[in-house]
Scaffold this motif. Structure first.
Motif, mmCIF file in Angstrom:
data_model
loop_
_atom_site.group_PDB
_atom_site.id
_atom_site.type_symbol
_atom_site.label_atom_id
_atom_site.label_comp_id
_atom_site.label_asym_id
_atom_site.label_seq_id
_atom_site.Cartn_x
_atom_site.Cartn_y
_atom_site.Cartn_z
ATOM 1 N N ILE A 230 55.988 11.903 88.281
ATOM 2 C CA ILE A 230 56.515 12.108 89.623
ATOM 3 C C ILE A 230 57.866 11.421 89.724
ATOM 4 O O ILE A 230 57.992 10.226 89.426
ATOM 5 C CB ILE A 230 55.539 11.548 90.678
ATOM 6 C CG1 ILE A 230 54.179 12.237 90.545
ATOM 7 C CG2 ILE A 230 56.097 11.709 92.096
ATOM 8 C CD1 ILE A 230 53.055 11.523 91.271
ATOM 9 N N HIS A 231 58.890 12.177 90.149
ATOM 10 C CA HIS A 231 60.241 11.607 90.122
ATOM 11 C C HIS A 231 61.095 12.208 91.223
ATOM 12 O O HIS A 231 61.021 13.407 91.505
ATOM 13 C CB HIS A 231 60.894 11.889 88.766
ATOM 14 C CG HIS A 231 61.968 10.920 88.391
ATOM 15 N ND1 HIS A 231 61.714 9.712 87.774
ATOM 16 C CD2 HIS A 231 63.310 10.961 88.558
ATOM 17 C CE1 HIS A 231 62.846 9.068 87.562
ATOM 18 N NE2 HIS A 231 63.836 9.805 88.057
ATOM 19 N N GLY A 232 61.897 11.364 91.845
ATOM 20 C CA GLY A 232 62.806 11.821 92.883
ATOM 21 C C GLY A 232 64.023 12.526 92.307
ATOM 22 O O GLY A 232 64.644 12.020 91.369
ATOM 23 N N ARG A 233 64.367 13.669 92.875
ATOM 24 C CA ARG A 233 65.526 14.414 92.393
ATOM 25 C C ARG A 233 66.815 13.631 92.578
ATOM 26 O O ARG A 233 67.770 13.787 91.805
ATOM 27 C CB ARG A 233 65.625 15.762 93.119
ATOM 28 C CG ARG A 233 66.710 16.686 92.604
ATOM 29 C CD ARG A 233 66.672 18.034 93.309
ATOM 30 N NE ARG A 233 66.888 17.879 94.749
ATOM 31 C CZ ARG A 233 68.087 17.788 95.328
ATOM 32 N NH1 ARG A 233 69.184 17.808 94.588
ATOM 33 N NH2 ARG A 233 68.198 17.668 96.636
ATOM 34 N N VAL A 234 66.862 12.758 93.594
ATOM 35 C CA VAL A 234 68.059 11.963 93.840
ATOM 36 C C VAL A 234 67.818 10.487 93.519
ATOM 37 O O VAL A 234 68.381 9.602 94.158
ATOM 38 C CB VAL A 234 68.579 12.151 95.284
ATOM 39 C CG1 VAL A 234 69.216 13.499 95.443
ATOM 40 C CG2 VAL A 234 67.471 11.959 96.320
ATOM 41 N N ASP A 235 66.986 10.246 92.524
ATOM 42 C CA ASP A 235 66.821 8.888 92.012
ATOM 43 C C ASP A 235 68.072 8.559 91.193
ATOM 44 O O ASP A 235 68.237 9.034 90.075
ATOM 45 C CB ASP A 235 65.568 8.805 91.137
ATOM 46 C CG ASP A 235 65.282 7.394 90.629
ATOM 47 O OD1 ASP A 235 66.204 6.559 90.635
ATOM 48 O OD2 ASP A 235 64.135 7.139 90.220
ATOM 49 N N GLN B 170 63.856 15.218 98.056
ATOM 50 C CA GLN B 170 64.670 14.216 98.736
ATOM 51 C C GLN B 170 64.314 12.795 98.290
ATOM 52 O O GLN B 170 64.705 11.828 98.938
ATOM 53 C CB GLN B 170 64.501 14.341 100.253
ATOM 54 C CG GLN B 170 64.882 15.703 100.807
ATOM 55 C CD GLN B 170 66.320 16.060 100.506
ATOM 56 O OE1 GLN B 170 67.217 15.235 100.633
ATOM 57 N NE2 GLN B 170 66.556 17.304 100.094
ATOM 58 N N GLY B 171 63.568 12.669 97.208
ATOM 59 C CA GLY B 171 63.094 11.362 96.769
ATOM 60 C C GLY B 171 64.110 10.595 95.958
ATOM 61 O O GLY B 171 64.829 11.172 95.135
ATOM 62 N N GLY B 172 64.152 9.288 96.170
ATOM 63 C CA GLY B 172 64.967 8.397 95.366
ATOM 64 C C GLY B 172 64.084 7.584 94.440
ATOM 65 O O GLY B 172 63.014 8.031 94.020
ATOM 66 N N HIS B 173 64.522 6.367 94.134
ATOM 67 C CA HIS B 173 63.751 5.515 93.230
ATOM 68 C C HIS B 173 62.595 4.826 93.942
ATOM 69 O O HIS B 173 61.570 4.560 93.333
ATOM 70 C CB HIS B 173 64.678 4.461 92.606
ATOM 71 C CG HIS B 173 64.048 3.712 91.465
ATOM 72 N ND1 HIS B 173 63.797 4.296 90.246
ATOM 73 C CD2 HIS B 173 63.605 2.433 91.364
ATOM 74 C CE1 HIS B 173 63.240 3.408 89.437
ATOM 75 N NE2 HIS B 173 63.107 2.271 90.087
ATOM 76 N N ASP B 174 62.777 4.549 95.213
ATOM 77 C CA ASP B 174 61.756 3.875 96.010
ATOM 78 C C ASP B 174 60.646 4.864 96.351
ATOM 79 O O ASP B 174 60.915 5.950 96.861
ATOM 80 C CB ASP B 174 62.393 3.329 97.289
ATOM 81 C CG ASP B 174 61.448 2.471 98.106
ATOM 82 O OD1 ASP B 174 60.242 2.439 97.800
ATOM 83 O OD2 ASP B 174 61.923 1.824 99.059
#
Length: 321
Positions: free
Chosen positions: A267-272, A297-301
């Motif tokens: 699972i990974h954010g596209r804008v991480d 819209q997910g980041g690293h957090d």
């Protein structure tokens, strides 16, 4: 109105410190159903420690959840925020051995492994050496701690945060700025002068907070207000990054080809911006049983509802297997 995907808070029903050698004692705790499916949590950092929020990803009726604080952090002893002794005998290989010692101590044959950020690196390194003990894996905010990733997170990502990166660079003495940044910071963090240590720890943690923020007004995590946490966290991160986690570049990517029998959800954010999506994408291509879930819209957090929901859904799915 918030639609919190997490399970309600729960408390551990057993806990303790396990002596693992070299003067280290790792803290562990167990919550959920003692007869449930065993699952291990590997926190990020290195050096962040486990917090109660990790428990809430799991259905407490179906999982036997094991949390552990890795060497030198959290409630483990000694703590890197107290003494440089916590940095001795503190390598990826030591952490893998600790996981195995804890598994045997708790009488667990095999378990699901959940890991985030640095914890995903550790989870992959553990599975590469002890695949027979890993039933499934759920990894998010994924990193493999390669030279490229470390250079990106200490230099390259600065193109998105130019002012913060300039402050991060300029906190180093001029003669250390052109070399390996993690190594340079580590030298300051173990300097005999406490004031030097504190300045370096604050600068390092300010940078960490800056690059995980998706909004300019996003507040840093409260943990960074604690001087002991700041120093311990920064010491451990820079120790591991300066050594590239004692892993050869490409080692973990090659290792997943041998994990074909282990189902995984990545699972990974596209804008991480901390850990670019290319890392889990490459892992998924090489790992037949891995499924990549991208959070638009997910980041690293992982604090946003979409990422948390994906983690819970993956664990719920594996709970039925």
């Amino acid at each position: 109105m918030s639609n919190d995907p997490l399970y309600p808070p729960c408390e551990p029903h057993s806990w303790g410190h396990l002596a693992v050698g070299d003067g280290h004692q790792i803290y562990w705790e167990e919550c959920g159903n003692p007869a449930g499916k065993p699952a291990l949590v590997l926190h990020g950092g290195p050096g962040s420690g486990c917090t109660p929020g990790w428990r809430r990803y799991f259905d407490p009726m179906r999982y036997r959840v094991i949390l552990m604080d890795q060497r030198g952090c959290g409630r483990s002893r000694p703590h890197a925020g107290d003494t440089v002794d916590a940095l001795a005998a503190n390598t990826t290989a030591h952490l893998i051995a600790d996981i195995e010692q804890l598994r045997r101590h708790l009488g667990i044959q095999c378990w699901l492994v959940l890991g985030a950020s640095w914890g995903s690196t550790l989870a992959l390194a553990y599975a590469a050496r002890h695949a027979e003990c890993v039933r499934e894996m759920v990894l998010f905010s994924i990193a493999t701690t390669t030279s490229f990733e470390i250079d990106w997170i200490t230099r390259g990502v600065g193109i998105y945060f130019p002012a913060a990166w300039e402050r991060f660079r300029d906190a180093l003495p001029a003669h250390l700025r052109d070399g390996d940044i993690a190594t340079a910071y580590h030298r300051l963090l173990i300097d005999p002068d406490p004031a030097t240590q504190e300045r370096a720890a604050r600068a390092w943690c300010d940078w960490e907070a800056a690059i995980v923020a998706l909004r300019a007004d996003q507040k840093p995590h409260p943990r960074y207000a604690d001087p002991r946490f700041r120093l311990g966290f920064a010491r451990l991160v820079t120790l591991y990054w300066s050594q590239r986690a004692w892993l050869a570049d490409g080692e973990l990517l090659a290792a997943v080809e041998g994990l074909g029998h282990v189902p995984a959800v990545l699972i990974h954010g596209r804008v991480d911006l901390c850990n670019p999506l290319v890392t889990p994408w490459r892992l998924a291509r090489a790992w037949p049983e891995a499924r990549l879930v991208t959070i638009d819209q997910g980041g690293h957090d992982a604090g946003d509802e979409a990422t948390s929901g994906a983690i819970v859904a993956a664990l719920d799915g594996f709970a039925r297997s």
